[in-house]
Motif scaffolding. Sequence first.
Motif, short mmCIF file in Angstrom:
data_model
loop_
_atom_site.label_atom_id
_atom_site.label_comp_id
_atom_site.label_asym_id
_atom_site.label_seq_id
_atom_site.Cartn_x
_atom_site.Cartn_y
_atom_site.Cartn_z
N SER A 77 0.81 -1.21 0.00
CA SER A 77 0.00 0.00 0.00
C SER A 77 0.85 1.27 0.00
N THR A 99 -0.98 -2.75 -5.59
CA THR A 99 -1.04 -1.72 -4.58
C THR A 99 -2.45 -1.19 -4.39
N GLN A 123 -2.21 -6.06 1.31
CA GLN A 123 -2.28 -4.61 1.51
C GLN A 123 -2.44 -4.28 2.99
#
Length: 136
Positions: A77, A99, A123
């Motif tokens: 992330s 992402t 994430q």
Amino acid sequence: TFEVQANQRINLPTAYRANEVTIVQLVGDSIFRGGNGVYLTAPQSGTYKGLLLYVPQTNTSGQVIVNGNASIHLNGSIIAPYNYVELNGGGDVNAPLETQVISNTIKFSGSNNLYLSYNSSNQYQISLPGALQLYK
């Protein structure tokens, strides 16, 4: 500012790969230019599981720029809630950017394709207390 220019390789272990890394950009910008040969993955467990890049709210003037190409791979992330984030495709782009991006402003641009994938288990999961509480 943390910047990797085109065709420049940063000093990362294991053939320019860094696994289990979280970058915290306290001031300035985070810029990844095309042609880097950079492979970064976020931690797979622990407090920062899934967090690849964090720009805290105190860094309000910083920006995040990722110029995608076939030799850049980012997994994790990008959390920059008060910042500008730009994801660019260009050239012969087939790099996976696995992402999620949380930012104030996000721009997608480029001359070709930009491939983003999302797998929630890879994430960062933000855990916040309840926003609504009832009192008697």
